[in-house]
Enzyme design. Structure first.
Site, mmCIF file in Angstrom:
data_model
loop_
_atom_site.group_PDB
_atom_site.id
_atom_site.type_symbol
_atom_site.label_atom_id
_atom_site.label_comp_id
_atom_site.label_asym_id
_atom_site.label_seq_id
_atom_site.Cartn_x
_atom_site.Cartn_y
_atom_site.Cartn_z
ATOM 1 N N TYR A 250 -2.069 -0.613 10.208
ATOM 2 C CA TYR A 250 -2.077 -0.896 8.768
ATOM 3 C C TYR A 250 -0.736 -0.490 8.144
ATOM 4 O O TYR A 250 -0.143 -1.245 7.367
ATOM 5 C CB TYR A 250 -3.238 -0.148 8.111
ATOM 6 C CG TYR A 250 -3.465 -0.488 6.664
ATOM 7 C CD1 TYR A 250 -4.087 -1.676 6.298
ATOM 8 C CD2 TYR A 250 -3.070 0.387 5.653
ATOM 9 C CE1 TYR A 250 -4.304 -1.979 4.960
ATOM 10 C CE2 TYR A 250 -3.282 0.086 4.318
ATOM 11 C CZ TYR A 250 -3.901 -1.101 3.980
ATOM 12 O OH TYR A 250 -4.109 -1.408 2.650
ATOM 13 N N SER B 16 0.867 -1.196 0.000
ATOM 14 C CA SER B 16 0.000 0.000 0.000
ATOM 15 C C SER B 16 0.891 1.229 0.000
ATOM 16 O O SER B 16 2.035 1.186 0.478
ATOM 17 C CB SER B 16 -0.867 0.023 1.268
ATOM 18 O OG SER B 16 -1.489 1.284 1.428
HETATM 19 N N1 NAP Z 1 -8.604 -0.473 -1.852
HETATM 20 C C1 NAP Z 1 -7.557 0.303 -1.604
HETATM 21 O O1 NAP Z 1 -7.656 1.544 -1.709
HETATM 22 C C2 NAP Z 1 -6.219 -0.309 -1.253
HETATM 23 C C3 NAP Z 1 -5.129 0.572 -1.157
HETATM 24 C C4 NAP Z 1 -3.878 0.044 -0.842
HETATM 25 C C5 NAP Z 1 -3.717 -1.302 -0.641
HETATM 26 N N2 NAP Z 1 -4.797 -2.139 -0.736
HETATM 27 C C6 NAP Z 1 -4.567 -3.569 -0.515
HETATM 28 O O2 NAP Z 1 -5.049 -4.302 -1.616
HETATM 29 C C7 NAP Z 1 -5.467 -5.598 -1.175
HETATM 30 C C8 NAP Z 1 -6.885 -5.842 -1.635
HETATM 31 O O3 NAP Z 1 -7.713 -4.858 -1.051
HETATM 32 P P1 NAP Z 1 -9.199 -4.557 -1.545
HETATM 33 O O4 NAP Z 1 -9.420 -3.114 -1.371
HETATM 34 O O5 NAP Z 1 -9.440 -5.201 -2.857
HETATM 35 O O6 NAP Z 1 -10.004 -5.314 -0.381
HETATM 36 P P2 NAP Z 1 -11.505 -5.872 -0.306
HETATM 37 O O7 NAP Z 1 -12.341 -5.321 -1.393
HETATM 38 O O8 NAP Z 1 -11.904 -5.671 1.106
HETATM 39 O O9 NAP Z 1 -11.294 -7.445 -0.567
HETATM 40 C C9 NAP Z 1 -10.516 -8.173 0.330
HETATM 41 C C10 NAP Z 1 -10.271 -9.540 -0.223
HETATM 42 O O10 NAP Z 1 -9.407 -10.241 0.690
HETATM 43 C C11 NAP Z 1 -10.060 -11.433 1.117
HETATM 44 N N3 NAP Z 1 -9.656 -11.685 2.491
HETATM 45 C C12 NAP Z 1 -9.688 -10.848 3.557
HETATM 46 N N4 NAP Z 1 -9.201 -11.457 4.646
HETATM 47 C C13 NAP Z 1 -8.839 -12.703 4.262
HETATM 48 C C14 NAP Z 1 -8.279 -13.818 4.934
HETATM 49 N N5 NAP Z 1 -7.960 -13.746 6.234
HETATM 50 N N6 NAP Z 1 -8.057 -14.948 4.240
HETATM 51 C C15 NAP Z 1 -8.364 -15.027 2.915
HETATM 52 N N7 NAP Z 1 -8.894 -14.005 2.210
HETATM 53 C C16 NAP Z 1 -9.136 -12.859 2.895
HETATM 54 C C17 NAP Z 1 -11.542 -11.204 0.907
HETATM 55 O O11 NAP Z 1 -12.174 -12.434 0.687
HETATM 56 P P3 NAP Z 1 -13.583 -12.909 1.338
HETATM 57 O O12 NAP Z 1 -14.345 -11.703 1.735
HETATM 58 O O13 NAP Z 1 -14.205 -13.707 0.235
HETATM 59 O O14 NAP Z 1 -13.189 -13.762 2.488
HETATM 60 C C18 NAP Z 1 -11.540 -10.347 -0.362
HETATM 61 O O15 NAP Z 1 -11.421 -11.169 -1.509
HETATM 62 C C19 NAP Z 1 -5.309 -5.604 0.343
HETATM 63 O O16 NAP Z 1 -4.074 -6.196 0.683
HETATM 64 C C20 NAP Z 1 -5.298 -4.126 0.690
HETATM 65 O O17 NAP Z 1 -4.620 -3.865 1.894
HETATM 66 C C21 NAP Z 1 -6.045 -1.667 -1.030
#
Ligand code: NAP
Length: 260
Positions: A152, A139
């Site tokens: 985080y 991130s």
């Molecule tokens: N969105 C942003 O602005 C942003 C910015 C920087 C970094 N990121 C990073 O990008 C990645 C994806 O984020 P996102 O925004 O796409 O998140 P999201 O929409 O909340 O989706 C999270 C995903 O992770 C899975 N997950 C969560 N905890 C888990 C666990 N313990 N075991 C297995 N699967 C798990 C969920 O699966 P289920 O719900 O099906 O279990 C879902 O598929 C993360 O690492 C996040 O920190 C996101």
């Protein structure tokens, strides 16, 4: 069809950035194992993807070492090996330091940092066979602080440091890189936006104001970078921490020093 015959595991592939990556890998010809916490969430995603035998289920909790082993074993068995690992599953959550407890620390750090370590550990033998690539989703918060984001930030900073250590350790067979997204429209960011601005639109407006490109990104824009880092177009890139943050980490978007 850059990924034809390539076998890919995306943790957290049911929604958000991971889901966009799954769809892009499938479109590029790969066979993909999709992970999410439960068999139900993964089954629902597979149904929507409708990709037949080119997509398989690898459900399990990647916040535990045993969960990571089960997920990787299911992926390697179902795919017949592994060429690309995308460590994407992640957890947000935060608040003022004085309000945070051990349970939140464990949830965020275990999902973001421990899960990345143990999925990589268990995938290593299969990746070594094929000369694979690992993409860790960190991130912009790995390199920029924010009030309320101490846990985080710590977890994602750890992902970037670990990426560099593993890139050296696994070279030259396996490349390991980190993607550092900025603000990406997903369920996770919508929750944060509501905490910041009472509703998604207001929260996104606040985030956009601090981003030089003046907007929140689409998950597909991150999938494009993930595929690039995993592809033969990136064969001389390892140990990188690649920002895809609309310029957020370049500096303040709101301090114009042109006027004297
Ligand atoms: N969105 C942003 O602005 C942003 C910015 C920087 C970094 N990121 C990073 O990008 C990645 C994806 O984020 P996102 O925004 O796409 O998140 P999201 O929409 O909340 O989706 C999270 C995903 O992770 C899975 N997950 C969560 N905890 C888990 C666990 N313990 N075991 C297995 N699967 C798990 C969920 O699966 P289920 O719900 O099906 O279990 C879902 O598929 C993360 O690492 C996040 O920190 C996101």
């Amino acid at each position: 069809m850059e990924f034809r015959d390539r076998r890919v595991l995306v943790t957290g592939g049911t929604r958000g950035i991971g889901r966009a990556a799954v769809e892009s890998f499938l479109a590029a010809g790969a066979t993909v194992a999709v992970n999410g916490r439960t068999a139900e969430s993964v089954a629902a995603a597979l149904k929507e993807l409708a990709a037949g035998e080119r997509v398989i289920a690898a459900p399990g909790d990647t916040a535990t070492a045993a969960g990571c082993k089960a997920v990787v074993d299911a992926a390697v068995a179902g795919l017949g090996g592994l060429d690309v690992l995308v460590n994407n599953a992640g957890s947000g959550g935060g608040g003022p330091v004085g309000d945070l407890d051990e349970a939140l620390w464990d949830k965020v750090v275990d999902t973001n940092l421990k899960g990345t370590f143990f999925c990589t550990k268990y995938a290593l033998p299969a990746l070594r066979d094929g000369g694979g690539a690992i993409v860790n989703i960190a991130s912009v918060r790995a390199v920029m602080g924010a009030a309320g984001a101490s846990i985080y930030c710590a977890s994602k900073g750890g992902v970037v440091s670990m990426t560099k250590a593993m890139a050296i350790e696994f070279a030259p067979e396996i490349r390991v890189n980190a993607l550092l997204p900025g603000a990406i429209d997903t369920d996770m960011l919508q929750s944060l936006a509501i905490r910041m601005g009472d509703d998604v639109e207001t929260g996104y407006g606040m985030m956009s104001a601090h981003t030089p490109l003046k907007r929140v990104a689409r998950a597909q824009e991150m999938a494009d970078v993930i595929l690039y880092l995993a592809s033969p177009r990136a064969t001389y890139i390892t140990g990188a921490a690649l920002l895809a943050d609309g310029g957020m980490a370049a500096g303040s978007a709101n301090l114009d020093q042109k006027a004297s």
